[in-house]
Enzyme design. Sequence first.
Site, PDB file in Angstrom:
ATOM      1  N   ASN A  12      50.465  45.736  38.516  1.00  0.00           N
ATOM      2  CA  ASN A  12      50.799  44.529  37.748  1.00  0.00           C
ATOM      3  C   ASN A  12      51.208  43.334  38.610  1.00  0.00           C
ATOM      4  O   ASN A  12      50.989  42.196  38.227  1.00  0.00           O
ATOM      5  CB  ASN A  12      51.875  44.851  36.702  1.00  0.00           C
ATOM      6  CG  ASN A  12      53.116  45.456  37.297  1.00  0.00           C
ATOM      7  OD1 ASN A  12      53.121  45.892  38.447  1.00  0.00           O
ATOM      8  ND2 ASN A  12      54.178  45.490  36.519  1.00  0.00           N
ATOM      9  N   GLU A  50      60.842  52.816  41.974  1.00  0.00           N
ATOM     10  CA  GLU A  50      60.887  51.765  40.942  1.00  0.00           C
ATOM     11  C   GLU A  50      59.925  52.191  39.855  1.00  0.00           C
ATOM     12  O   GLU A  50      58.713  52.039  40.003  1.00  0.00           O
ATOM     13  CB  GLU A  50      60.446  50.425  41.545  1.00  0.00           C
ATOM     14  CG  GLU A  50      61.431  49.829  42.519  1.00  0.00           C
ATOM     15  CD  GLU A  50      62.708  49.353  41.855  1.00  0.00           C
ATOM     16  OE1 GLU A  50      62.807  49.402  40.622  1.00  0.00           O
ATOM     17  OE2 GLU A  50      63.620  48.953  42.591  1.00  0.00           O
ATOM     18  N   CYS A  85      57.334  46.112  34.080  1.00  0.00           N
ATOM     19  CA  CYS A  85      58.104  47.353  33.958  1.00  0.00           C
ATOM     20  C   CYS A  85      59.414  47.163  33.203  1.00  0.00           C
ATOM     21  O   CYS A  85      59.847  48.036  32.470  1.00  0.00           O
ATOM     22  CB  CYS A  85      58.381  47.922  35.340  1.00  0.00           C
ATOM     23  SG  CYS A  85      59.127  46.694  36.421  1.00  0.00           S
ATOM     24  N   GLU A 106      65.716  47.449  44.861  1.00  0.00           N
ATOM     25  CA  GLU A 106      64.949  46.512  45.666  1.00  0.00           C
ATOM     26  C   GLU A 106      65.663  45.159  45.623  1.00  0.00           C
ATOM     27  O   GLU A 106      66.536  44.914  44.798  1.00  0.00           O
ATOM     28  CB  GLU A 106      63.511  46.383  45.136  1.00  0.00           C
ATOM     29  CG  GLU A 106      62.748  47.678  45.330  1.00  0.00           C
ATOM     30  CD  GLU A 106      61.243  47.543  45.228  1.00  0.00           C
ATOM     31  OE1 GLU A 106      60.758  47.104  44.174  1.00  0.00           O
ATOM     32  OE2 GLU A 106      60.552  47.896  46.210  1.00  0.00           O
TER      33      GLU A 106
HETATM   34  P1  NDP Z   1      50.981  54.871  38.451  1.00  0.00           P
HETATM   35  O1  NDP Z   1      52.229  55.664  38.432  1.00  0.00           O
HETATM   36  O2  NDP Z   1      49.776  55.411  37.783  1.00  0.00           O
HETATM   37  O3  NDP Z   1      50.536  54.563  39.964  1.00  0.00           O
HETATM   38  C1  NDP Z   1      51.413  53.942  40.885  1.00  0.00           C
HETATM   39  C2  NDP Z   1      50.851  54.124  42.285  1.00  0.00           C
HETATM   40  O4  NDP Z   1      51.011  55.481  42.700  1.00  0.00           O
HETATM   41  C3  NDP Z   1      49.364  53.812  42.406  1.00  0.00           C
HETATM   42  O5  NDP Z   1      49.121  53.191  43.648  1.00  0.00           O
HETATM   43  C4  NDP Z   1      48.754  55.202  42.351  1.00  0.00           C
HETATM   44  O6  NDP Z   1      47.470  55.263  42.916  1.00  0.00           O
HETATM   45  C5  NDP Z   1      49.761  55.998  43.151  1.00  0.00           C
HETATM   46  N1  NDP Z   1      49.747  57.436  42.926  1.00  0.00           N
HETATM   47  C6  NDP Z   1      49.308  58.111  41.830  1.00  0.00           C
HETATM   48  N2  NDP Z   1      49.510  59.444  41.990  1.00  0.00           N
HETATM   49  C7  NDP Z   1      50.093  59.615  43.197  1.00  0.00           C
HETATM   50  C8  NDP Z   1      50.559  60.765  43.935  1.00  0.00           C
HETATM   51  N3  NDP Z   1      50.467  61.998  43.451  1.00  0.00           N
HETATM   52  N4  NDP Z   1      51.096  60.564  45.158  1.00  0.00           N
HETATM   53  C9  NDP Z   1      51.224  59.315  45.655  1.00  0.00           C
HETATM   54  N5  NDP Z   1      50.793  58.204  45.017  1.00  0.00           N
HETATM   55  C10 NDP Z   1      50.247  58.337  43.797  1.00  0.00           C
HETATM   56  O7  NDP Z   1      51.386  53.454  37.884  1.00  0.00           O
HETATM   57  P2  NDP Z   1      50.458  52.223  37.498  1.00  0.00           P
HETATM   58  O8  NDP Z   1      49.730  51.761  38.715  1.00  0.00           O
HETATM   59  O9  NDP Z   1      49.691  52.582  36.270  1.00  0.00           O
HETATM   60  O10 NDP Z   1      51.560  51.108  37.146  1.00  0.00           O
HETATM   61  C11 NDP Z   1      52.224  51.063  35.929  1.00  0.00           C
HETATM   62  C12 NDP Z   1      53.577  51.743  36.008  1.00  0.00           C
HETATM   63  O11 NDP Z   1      54.343  51.172  37.065  1.00  0.00           O
HETATM   64  C13 NDP Z   1      54.402  51.557  34.757  1.00  0.00           C
HETATM   65  O12 NDP Z   1      55.038  52.757  34.424  1.00  0.00           O
HETATM   66  C14 NDP Z   1      55.435  50.522  35.176  1.00  0.00           C
HETATM   67  O13 NDP Z   1      56.605  50.549  34.436  1.00  0.00           O
HETATM   68  C15 NDP Z   1      55.657  50.877  36.603  1.00  0.00           C
HETATM   69  N6  NDP Z   1      56.214  49.724  37.318  1.00  0.00           N
HETATM   70  C16 NDP Z   1      57.525  49.769  37.725  1.00  0.00           C
HETATM   71  C17 NDP Z   1      58.102  48.662  38.330  1.00  0.00           C
HETATM   72  C18 NDP Z   1      59.521  48.701  38.803  1.00  0.00           C
HETATM   73  O14 NDP Z   1      59.854  47.922  39.691  1.00  0.00           O
HETATM   74  N7  NDP Z   1      60.386  49.527  38.262  1.00  0.00           N
HETATM   75  C19 NDP Z   1      57.355  47.429  38.529  1.00  0.00           C
HETATM   76  C20 NDP Z   1      55.972  47.515  38.115  1.00  0.00           C
HETATM   77  C21 NDP Z   1      55.443  48.629  37.511  1.00  0.00           C
HETATM   78  P3  NDP Z   1      46.202  54.959  41.948  1.00  0.00           P
HETATM   79  O15 NDP Z   1      46.362  53.584  41.418  1.00  0.00           O
HETATM   80  O16 NDP Z   1      45.037  55.091  42.800  1.00  0.00           O
HETATM   81  O17 NDP Z   1      46.268  55.990  40.869  1.00  0.00           O
END
Ligand code: NDP
Length: 483
Positions: A152, A249, A283, A457
């Site tokens: 995002n 996060e 998020c 953060e």
């Molecule tokens: P995901 O949890 O699907 O993915 C996050 C990242 O982790 C991606 O780069 C993903 O790769 C990677 N990933 C997935 N599986 C693994 C694994 N087993 N080991 C290591 N890395 C892995 O989240 P989204 O990208 O769909 O983002 C949305 C989510 O992020 C929402 O839940 C949102 O709330 C949260 N978020 C939290 C924030 C915060 O600061 N608290 C801010 C922004 C978002 P790939 O994309 O290739 O699957």
Amino acid sequence: MQTQPKASHFINGEYVEDTAGTPIEVIYAATGEKIAQVYSATPAIVEQALDAARAAWPAWAAMSGTERGRILRRAADMIRDRNHELSVLETYDTGKPYQETIAVDATSGADALEYFGGMAATLTGEHIQLGDDWVYTRREALGVCVGIGAWNYPTQIACWKGAPALACGNSLVFKPSETTPLCALKVAEILVEAGLPKGIYNVIQGLGDVGAALVTDDRVDKVSLTGSVPTGRKVYAAAAAGIKHVTMELGGKSPMIVFEDADIENAVSGAILGNFYSSGQVCSNGTRVFVHKDIKEAFLKRLSERLATAVIGDPQDPDTNFGPVVSERQMDIVLGYIEKGQAEGARLVYGGKRLDRDGFYLEPTVFADVKDDMTIAREEIFGPVMAVLDFEDEADVMKRANDTEFGLAAGVFTNDLTRAHRVAAGFEAGTCFINSYNDAPVEAPFGGSKNSGVGRENSKAAIEHYSQLKSVYVRMGDVEAPF
Ligand code: NDP
């Protein structure tokens, strides 16, 4: 604009390609068209990135904080100078309107580089006198950090992880989300142009398996993830096996409480910001909006009137203020939740449909009469869907607001001063707002409690998560031993 990057990865100060990796198509959310292609990192690329990061960090850590900070601050200035170009790219990467990206994405990344760049020279240990003897502490870098980002806020996340990591003398290997691989490469390019030594900030592309390979590698000392709770569980567990430092996060389902004495116009503004900015893909969004029964209909009426003025269209048009969601997959997930909301008996008061145009556009959607146990009130939707719930009593609404596995954020709208602070103190959440929503200045700690995360953060608090203290005991006299 050229959206195809020079190569997929940025390692040791240079673009690097390896077409043996799985192709990742970059799709523009506003049209559904392919705008670039990168390749997922092969094991050889992962090796190259970790080796570069490992080799580079000791010399970086040995530089003075002033020197490190100067480079970060120079990069911040360059990002601000190139804000337009970076914002156009962020809009291509995510589909978010340029009106938003020009205001918050690269600039918030620059804020982080400026803030932590300024702080780098102040990172010191302390002196503890113990009679004649004394202890001093050294604040030292952790070593190699891995950052894994969500889709995002690709520029912001790349900077929010990079800036404190680098200020503390670490190197970083960053893996953006496969959905938005473009922006972090630009951040790496700018950092090197600003004078960052090679190997300190590396970007490699990939799916979850690449993230997993990074997290489990012995050369890695710290993992910082921005992602969903299920991914957080996996990454936290994998990092724990290697006793690595972590920042998590994660997601949220945050409450926003609007009391009967609130300024309705401001509360509606807060609810719009906390549900429809970035098409709801934030998020910390306040997606459970508890509105006091006495003002519920007035609130819903004003909300609908204002939603009708949203300018939905080409995200590159500066007048557009509501764009598509990031991908077809995300759109389908959100549509599934909208269907569930209707099936479970919530009242659809606004939107609810996909727009009849190319790209992944959904209407801003509002449900009223939502009950606490409905799926749309329990699960993170991560799209433009607001759930409005009724309440009458403060103690009761606090219990309901906190009745969730998440604890990322929470907000309250009221003109009663003591109630505002009482409610903020009662929230089980890491980031709270009074008569506002979703502000995230770099000076304030940001992060979640409960399942929404570990660590913070931004702010001075981030330093604790990217450095460690070494205590050095200094004896000034003879050493006494029992025999
Ligand atoms: P995901 O949890 O699907 O993915 C996050 C990242 O982790 C991606 O780069 C993903 O790769 C990677 N990933 C997935 N599986 C693994 C694994 N087993 N080991 C290591 N890395 C892995 O989240 P989204 O990208 O769909 O983002 C949305 C989510 O992020 C929402 O839940 C949102 O709330 C949260 N978020 C939290 C924030 C915060 O600061 N608290 C801010 C922004 C978002 P790939 O994309 O290739 O699957």
